[in-house]
Write a protein that holds these residues in place. Structure first.
Motif: not given
Length: 769
Positions: A475-477, A507-510, A529-530, A560-565
């Motif tokens: 998942s995203i998280v 990381m951003s968990y919400l 993603i905050p 590659r394109w990771n929101y958390q980065a």
């Protein structure tokens, strides 16, 4: 081809090479030898052939130094600080895949684990891992060696695993490991036994249920054997010529030139010798011999989905493309063929040739060899058309469509072992979910959704209980883990290799989904993603634009394109799934056809406005737009339209289209561009290619742009990125070109990926301070 009755042939033990083939090889090597005398290159010939057949691989250390191996778990366990998550941490994550139950009792699972060299990421290794579902105990079965990757394994019976690997050389071959009675008591790694020793890499292993036959692929010239192909390549290398000759398309595809060799399936009967080691009973048969075509299909086809053995192991189905003519470049026509393996002469019969769109991924019923299902599209030359499930009955030679009125596009199908139900994997509202479908024969009931969040794939069914399965979930998280589904109220992860790493990063968990009224007065969804450091103060915005365009920003992890980065660096992320995105129904996906720069562009404008209103901590004066592929095209399109471009301080364009007209005659995927622009060619309707063409709006470009392109990108050729940068420089606009000579449409090399993120984040910081 060798005669079908080849049981009389003698063979080297565990090599897969018969005496007849060795004699043929001798003749060819004699030719190579004589050619070497003529051109004076005999020393290099001898060295090359010797090194290829001794199993020596100079890229693998002769003695593995145990001190050089460290898992990410051990590495992060020693750290005492908490770090902001970044791409280095992302690439250090173990990547888990391909879970399989014990084939008899299902009380244990084996899966693949890919690890990167710690801490510098300079190399990787993939190994086989075992875990007990009752005790949660785990064992690494094969030795981790940098540069060695185990793959495509089959748990044949209680004690035997067949798999592909490059453990003995730089060539991928077939191996076997024998499991002990008490795996948990293992004190050392299991030493694999090499079964084949071909002079070329083999790929795409598939084993039938009885372990009496297997299939593999090898890249060969259409009318030559594996050994003959190898010898021809040596002769060509010795000639000193370097020229590619083409009489038809493809010239190149994805990231490789099409120089003649094809992925051909080879079938062979197997049995154990007195020592319990599997051997080939004859020379494997190339079932596409003489045909200039690939199976699995390029560039992303896999044998595990595009091939299938029947329940008895006596029938074989495969998918192939019609590569013999240039039409392959503007067609999506894949067809399914079947072969009766009990006949001495293998004759391929096409069961889908009436359909000019894609038919792929055949899968025989596990209990009835007369039944075959597959995925099928109905619109020719449209690769993002909806995939339906087709049910083919050999006895009646009839085909019906299952779930005919269901507006979902099926990505993968898995039979239950009793042959009564199907598990379906598909995209639904930006999540890759699992459904179960029991109405195969009646076709009356609707599927039932089993997974709710994240992305789930790679199902493997329990051998005893058809309602249980293991699968890969992310998942995203959460990066990929292996999960065990035993009931709707009992779903758990059975792996935790990345636990220590994730405990040492912020990381951003919400993440949250949000919606707004988009173009055509239709609801459009996106992700918010905050920043990892919270929303208590104004934050800059990373406005992400996905590729495709018939794709989506999924609730998934990415290397590659990771929101958390981005979130860990203090950015808010907004990612809009605009009109044309998948997973929201086929009509929504189809809407972008002929509207390449309109509906999606309007959705992005409306989505940005809605996000800024809903998440008022975002600083609208410090926004950056970033996109890749179609997203890169959209960045160029935005750049030429001030009503949108002025809302961003700077832009990032990865592998984006600059000139649609040039793309029409240089991309490898003509079917894509022609369909997206309204099912027209450039010469028939040049206006369609100019209507949404970024090159026509360069005069209004003003915003700084970082341009990124790969030299091996043949989908959006590098001239598109170079042209973008040239236009920016000629206009005097602050810009930078980041060019990766050996990357394709994606940035895959780990070191290059770190450079990518460093440059992108530096660019963003420069313009959002």
């Amino acid at each position: 081809m060798p005669d079908s009755n080849t049981n009389y042939l003698t063979r080297d033990n565990a090599t897969g090479v018969t005496s007849k083939s060795k004699f043929r090889k001798f003749i060819w090597l004699t030719i190579v030898f004589l050619l070497g005398i003529v051109i004076g290159s005999i020393p290099s010939i001898v060295v090359y052939i010797h090194s290829s057949h001794t199993g020596f691989n100079p890229s693998i250390p002769s003695g593995w130094n145990i001190d050089d191996y460290q898992s990410n778990s051990d590495y992060y366990n020693e750290l005492t600080e908490i770090y902001d998550f970044n791409q280095t941490h992302n690439l250090r994550l173990d990547r888990l895949s391909s879970p399989q139950f014990h084939p008899q009792h299902g009380r244990s699972v084996i899966y693949l684990r890919k690890q990167y060299h710690m801490p510098d990421l300079n190399g990787s290794t993939t190994t086989l891992h075992w875990t007990c579902l009752q005790t949660n105990q785990t064992k690494q079965l094969t030795q981790p060696i940098w540069g060695v990757n185990d793959q495509q394994f089959y748990w044949v019976d209680d004690k035997t695993i067949l798999f592909l690997s490059n453990r003995k050389s730089d060539l991928i071959q077939l191996f076997q490991i024998n499991l002990p009675d008490d795996i948990i008591s293992l004190t050392k790694f299991i030493e694999p036994i090499q079964i084949t020793d071909y002079p070329l890499t083999i790929d795409n292993l598939l084993v039938n249920r009885q372990a009496t036959r297997l299939a593999f692929s090898c890249q060969v010239y259409a009318n030559l054997s594996i050994e003959e192909t190898y010898n021809r390549t040596k002769i060509e290398e010795l000639s000193g010529e370097l020229v590619y000759k083409f009489d038809k398309l493809f010239i190149r595809q994805w990231d490789k030139f099409m120089t003649g060799r094809r992925h051909h399936p080879f079938l062979v009967s197997i049995k154990r010798n007195p020592k319990g080691i599997f051997e080939f009973m004859s020379t494997p048969k190339d079932i596409l011999f003489g045909i200039d075509s690939d199976s699995p299909t390029r560039p992303f086809g896999e044998g595990k989905t595009q091939w299938s053995f029947s329940s008895t192991g006596n029938l074989f189905a495969y998918t192939r493309q019609h590569d013999e003519m240039s039409e392959v470049a503007w067609s999506t026509n894949l067809d399914i063929y079947t072969i009766d393996l009990t006949l001495s002469n293998y004759i391929s019969k096409c069961i889908t040739c009436d359909n000019l769109a894609t038919d792929t991924d055949p899968s025989y019923s596990p209990i009835d060899e007369n039944i075959l299902i597959y995925r099928s599209q109905s619109v020719p030359a449209y690769e993002f058309d909806q995939y339906k499930i087709k049910f083919f009955n050999y006895s009646s030679n009839s085909t019906i469509t299952l779930l005919k009125d269901w507006d979902r596009s099926i990505q993968h199908i898995t039979w239950t072992n009793n042959g009564q139900s199907l598990f379906l994997e598909l995209g639904e509202e930006a999540r890759n979910v699992i459904y179960t479908f029991t109405g195969i024969t009646s076709n009356s009931s609707l599927p039932i959704r089993l997974s709710m969040n994240g992305t789930s794939n790679s199902i493997n069914i329990h051998p005893v209980n058809n309602n249980m399965f293991v699968y890969v979930h992310e998942s995203i998280v959460e990066p990929s883990n292996i999960y065990f589904y035993s009931s709707p109220i009992s779903i758990r992860s059975i792996t935790d290799h990345n636990k220590n790493l994730l405990s040492k990063v912020r990381m951003s968990y919400l993440p949250e989904k949000f919606s707004f009224m988009g173009v055509k007065n239709e609801t459009v969804w996106g992700w918010h993603i905050p920043p990892a450091n919270g929303t208590h103060e104004k934050a800059p915005l990373a406005f992400l634009i996905h590729g495709g365009p018939q794709s989506s920003w999924y609730d998934a992890w990415s290397y590659r394109w990771n929101y958390q980065a981005f979130a860990s660096q203090g950015y808010a992320i907004i990612a809009i799934n605009f009109h044309g995105s998948d997973s929201y129904g086929q009509n929504f996906t189809d809407s972008i056809t002929g509207e390449f720069g309109s509906l999606s562009f309007e959705d992005l404008q409306l989505g940005l406005t809605a996000a800024l209103k809903q998440f008022n901590y975002i600083d609208e004066h410090r926004a950056i737009a970033l996109g890749a592929s179609y997203g890169g095209y959209m960045v160029n399109w935005i750049a030429g339209h001030p009503q949108m471009s002025q809302r961003f301080k700077a832009l990032v364009n990865h592998d984006g289209v600059f000139d649609m007209k040039a793309m029409a005659y240089s991309t490898d995927d003509l079917a894509f561009i022609e369909h997206c622009l309204g099912n027209v060619t450039q010469y028939d309707n040049p206006e369609a290619y100019e209507k949404y063409n970024p090159v026509n709006y360069v005069a209004t470009w003003t915003q700084p742009m970082l341009v990124i392109h790969g030299g091996y990108d043949y989908r959006v050729p590098d001239s598109q990125g170079i042209s973008t940068f040239t236009a920016l420089q000629r206009r005097g606009i602050p810009s930078r070109l980041l060019y990766f000579p050996k990357e394709n449409h994606w940035t895959m090399n780990s070191i290059n990926s770190l450079v990518w993120y460093r440059e992108v984040l530096d660019w963003m910081s420069r313009w959002t301070k």
